[in-house]
Design an enzyme around this catalytic site. Structure first.
Site: not given
Length: 568
Positions: A336, A341, A348, A359, A418, A420, A422
């Site tokens: 990933k 993020d 967030k 991230d 949030d 994202e 996956r």
């Protein structure tokens, strides 16, 4: 200027062209070479031959002792009749009486006899040097983990403090320290522990001169081990430094294009091939996925980012130089790569956003694994897939309630922007599966639920094969790199597959976040062919809240591939 004008008039082709023209340019510092900087620990290492050139008066000793070994040292001194030995023993007794012997403490030592009747001092010829230090260690039984002895972590955490306290050499002058560690670890573990413990991220520290850089001011270390242990530990340290540097770099200097450049730099060093699909081209790119529909999920997550930070799919392939004509297994690593993020429109809170430069920790970790496998010329075909994007807010950002089509044709309703990671992994895993590798392993900083379950230091992994899971755990023990298996509990699958009234899947369940690490992995499983072995690592990627990155699980996975999947 004409391209900008065309963008203003709505020409999406020109819009994409501008993004591509900026795609591989770092935001501020395009000259920073992560691959080269990962070698900076090499100034720490001195061979025995190199050490012989240093004056004896410039060689000190670092004596790493547990409390019981320290007591043995004092008793040995007390058995001698010389006044100096009694004085030395009395001096060392003060460390005990004043409670100064605490694991991690670094204490100065007086000159010690090299003929003391203690096994770990015999033949060192180094204990009568001008400057010696005691490194207080935990007893080995105190340093165990659930996956086996973790002497590695014991020495690593202690040595981080040692390096900061040792006197530095002046310009043109070398100071070296001989390592004496009688704790029973082998040469590889000793060297690796100290190299990892010596890590500092100083890229943004103000420095008066180049010689003040951490890589130059650290004294050299003399190892009593063979070169093979040093070479193997160096390869592992180089991979770990790379991971830590990538994660530690703030997003202002590290967007999707910079992640691409780092992958390309690694490929150049080791003879791999990289293909990158950027921006609008993702919408029509299906690789070899049958009846593919384009990488709509990678594109959607990154579509709200700035022009120079377009989403992309980085695809690296490598084979060993000795692999021509050989029938070798294929391993695909997926990481990933969300370089920042914000949470998207489901923004967030500020406290949760602070460390979101990490991230892309999954991408950093797979590049670290790849680096280690490439350097050791593992007998396997390696493929690395990194879906890279920034999850930003903006007028073009994807929205809660959107329905997005993945490359394999399945549709996902967005319950929360949030969640994202996956999504981008879904496209990448579908492409990985279409290639029919022997095993797929993905890394991702995916869920807070994994951290609630296991904390920040132990990565969770979930797996669709009990046989593979056991092999992972065995590799973790062998490499002293702890991981913990969570169940890929199939009864929870319906919370992903039956949660949407308008799409095939929903990226978060409608019934709350319980079992979040499991449901996230079950979502990923929808994109992996059932007959392909697959393991998913949910990592934290950082040392607590320090802002400094951490490699997690890379030694385990490299050990797994070398011992289980590489051609024999």
């Amino acid at each position: 200027i004409s391209s900008v004008a065309a963008c203003a008039s709505g020409n999406s082709t020109s819009f994409a062209a501008i993004g591509r023209s900026l795609a591989t340019a770092s935001t501020r510092d395009g000259s920073y070479d992560f691959i080269e900087k990962a070698n900076r620990f090499e100034s720490l290492l001195l061979s025995t031959e190199e050490a012989e050139k240093i004056k004896t008066g410039d060689i000190g000793t670092i004596l790493a002792l547990t409390r019981s070994q320290f007591d043995d040292l004092i008793e040995a001194l007390e058995r001698h009749t010389g006044d100096a030995d009694f004085a030395c023993a009395a001096f060392l007794r003060t460390y005990v009486s004043t409670n100064m012997f605490k694991p991690g403490n670094v204490l100065p030592l007086p000159k010690l006899r090299s003929d003391l009747d203690i096994p770990f001092l015999r033949g060192t010829n180094g204990m009568s040097t001008t400057q010696s230090f005691l490194l207080c260690m935990k007893e080995e039984e105190e340093a165990e983990t659930t996956t086996g002895s973790s002497g590695l972590g014991n020495l690593e955490s202690s040595f981080h403090d040692v390096i900061k306290q040792l006197p530095k050499a002046s310009a043109g002058h070398t100071i070296a320290y001989r390592i004496v560690c009688p704790g029973g670890l082998d040469g590889y573990d000793d060297v690796l522990s100290c190299l990892l413990g010596s890590y500092n991220f100083n890229r943004y520290k103000s420095q008066t001169t180049e010689s003040d850089d951490a890589t130059n001011s650290v004294p050299a270390l003399i190892w009593p081990h063979d070169d093979s242990a040093i070479n193997e530990a160096s390869a592992t340290a180089r991979a770990s430094y790379l991971v830590r540097d990538l994660i530690s770099t703030p997003a202002i200097d590290f967007g999707p294009g910079d992640l691409q450049v780092a992958a390309e730099s690694l490929a150049t060093r080791y003879g791999a091939h990289v293909q990158t699909v950027i921006g609008e081209d993702l919408r029509t790119y299906s690789a070899n996925v049958p009846d593919g529909h384009g990488c709509g999920m990678i594109y959607a997550v990154g579509q709200g980012a700035a022009l120079d930070r377009e989403p992309r799919l980085i695809d690296m392939r490598w084979a060993p130089s000795s692999g021509a004509g050989k029938d070798m297994p294929t391993i695909t690593l997926v990481g990933k790569g969300i370089t920042y993020d914000t949470g998207g429109l489901n923004l967030k809170p500020g406290s949760s956003m602070l460390n979101m430069k990490k991230d892309m920790g999954g991408a950093a970790n797979v590049l670290g694994v790849a680096s280690l496998l490439f350097e050791t010329q593992v007998e396997a075909n390696i493929r690395v897939l990194i879906p890279a994007a920034e999850n930003c807010i903006g007028s073009n950002a994807y929205r809660p309630g959107d329905v997005i089509t993945a490359v394999n044709g399945s549709t996902t309703e967005i319950g929360n922007t949030d969640a994202e990671g996956r999504l981008v992994l879904g496209d990448a895993l579908a492409i990985a599966s279409a290639d029919r590798p022997d095993v797929i392993i993905d890394f991702a900083t995916l869920t807070g639920a994994a951290r609630v379950a296991l904390g920040q230091e132990i990565p969770a992994f979930l797996c669709n094969s009990d046989e593979l899971a056991q092999e992972v755990l065995s590799a973790a023990v062998a490499s002293r790199d702890p991981v913990w298996r969570l169940p890929l509990w199939q009864p929870y699958e319906k919370r992903i597959t039956d949660s949407s009234n308008v799409a095939d899947l929903r990226n978060i369940p409608t019934d709350g976040g319980l079992g979040g690490a499991i449901t996230a992995a079950l979502y990923l499983q929808q994109f992996v062919c059932k007959d392909i072995k697959w393991a998913h690592f949910d990592v934290y990627g950082m040392r607590g809240t320090s802002g400094v990155g951490e490699a997690q699980g890379i030694r385990t996975v490299a050990e797994l591939i070398r011992t289980r999947y590489a051609a024999q």
